[in-house]
Design an enzyme around this catalytic site. Structure first.
Site, short mmCIF file in Angstrom:
data_model
loop_
_atom_site.label_atom_id
_atom_site.label_comp_id
_atom_site.label_asym_id
_atom_site.label_seq_id
_atom_site.Cartn_x
_atom_site.Cartn_y
_atom_site.Cartn_z
N SER A 59 48.83 41.41 48.31
CA SER A 59 49.95 41.18 49.21
C SER A 59 49.52 40.37 50.44
O SER A 59 48.35 40.35 50.82
CB SER A 59 50.54 42.52 49.68
OG SER A 59 50.89 43.30 48.57
N1 SAM Z 1 48.19 47.09 46.70
C1 SAM Z 1 47.79 45.89 46.03
C2 SAM Z 1 46.66 45.17 46.73
O1 SAM Z 1 46.26 45.60 47.82
O2 SAM Z 1 46.16 44.19 46.16
C3 SAM Z 1 48.97 44.97 45.78
C4 SAM Z 1 49.17 44.78 44.32
S1 SAM Z 1 50.51 43.89 43.64
C5 SAM Z 1 51.55 43.31 44.91
C6 SAM Z 1 51.40 45.24 42.84
C7 SAM Z 1 50.66 45.97 41.76
O3 SAM Z 1 51.52 47.00 41.24
C8 SAM Z 1 50.25 45.14 40.57
O4 SAM Z 1 48.85 45.22 40.41
C9 SAM Z 1 50.99 45.75 39.37
O5 SAM Z 1 50.27 45.72 38.16
C10 SAM Z 1 51.19 47.18 39.87
N2 SAM Z 1 52.26 47.95 39.24
C11 SAM Z 1 53.51 47.52 38.85
N3 SAM Z 1 54.20 48.57 38.33
C12 SAM Z 1 53.38 49.67 38.40
C13 SAM Z 1 53.51 51.02 38.01
N4 SAM Z 1 54.63 51.50 37.44
N5 SAM Z 1 52.47 51.86 38.23
C14 SAM Z 1 51.31 51.42 38.78
N6 SAM Z 1 51.12 50.13 39.15
C15 SAM Z 1 52.14 49.27 38.97
#
Ligand code: SAM
Length: 212
Positions: A59
């Protein structure tokens, strides 16, 4: 890559209205460049989201700051993060003294980030799975942060929040979301505030979007 570049970025984030000194201090200390792919490192201290592979992103720093500020994390809080991604947000929460539990649905990304946590000595509990249903064995959580955009607030996450706990989650369509800040007032009652205009990758799972 230097501490100076990091401090310039964090000063600019403070200039955009982030006032929580604990958030700013943690962001000055955690090296964002370690959480982005080698090719992206020259951009690590720009205030933008960056690709981390697997069609996912780390992000934008300002977004991390505003979400963490909205979470009002206290030292010793038990915090659940949904969407481990690069591990950067989890590292910020750990730096602030929280006990962090983080869930990632994408298995390869989960394993890559797990290795990074081990390498950097970041002590967080990790799980690969659908975070929309939370992590019931460790509930209740003082704080829950969802780092992907959801069509709604998953009931399981509300149910796993401690009384007086806070949940921060982007809610909207697949393109833009509003940041919802949910406070659990009592067993049945929740108060919800909104912060407009965010854009996250989709939260995919049983209580969110279907897989595309
Ligand atoms: N917090 C992260 C960072 O600091 O890099 C941001 C990651 S990105 C914006 C969002 C993440 O949510 C992705 O890696 C995606 O695979 C994950 N994601 C989407 N749906 C999800 C779910 N149901 N459970 C767990 N992770 C999920």
């Amino acid at each position: 890559m230097s501490k100076t570049e990091r401090n310039i970025l964090i000063d600019s984030i403070a200039g955009k209205g982030i006032t929580d000194q604990k958030v700013l201090k943690a962001m000055r200390e955690v090296e964002r460049e370690k959480f982005v792919p080698l090719l992206m490192r020259p951009n690590a201290y720009r205030d933008i989201a960056l690709p981390i592979g697997y069609e996912q992103t780390i992000s934008q720093p300002y977004t991390v700051a505003i979400m963490t500020q909205a979470l009002k994390v206290k030292k010793g809080n038990k915090v659940l993060e949904i969407g481990t991604g690069s591990g950067y947000q989890a590292a910020i929460l750990e730096k602030m003294g929280a006990g962090v539990y983080t869930i990632e649905r994408h298995n390869d990304l989960y394993r890559k980030t797990q290795k990074l946590f081990d390498k950097l000595g970041i002590r967080v509990s990790t799980k690969c799975g659908d975070g929309t249903i939370g992590w019931s064995v460790h509930a209740p959580f003082d704080r829950i942060i969802v780092t992907a955009g959801s069509p709604d607030i998953p009931e399981s996450l509300k149910n796993q929040l401690a009384i007086e706990g806070r949940l921060v989650i982007p809610v909207g369509d697949k393109r833009t979301q509003t940041l919802k800040v949910v406070t659990r007032i009592s067993e049945q009652d929740f108060e919800i505030e909104s912060i407009p205009e965010f854009a996250f990758v989709p939260l995919i799972g049983r209580e969110a979007w279907d897989k595309e």
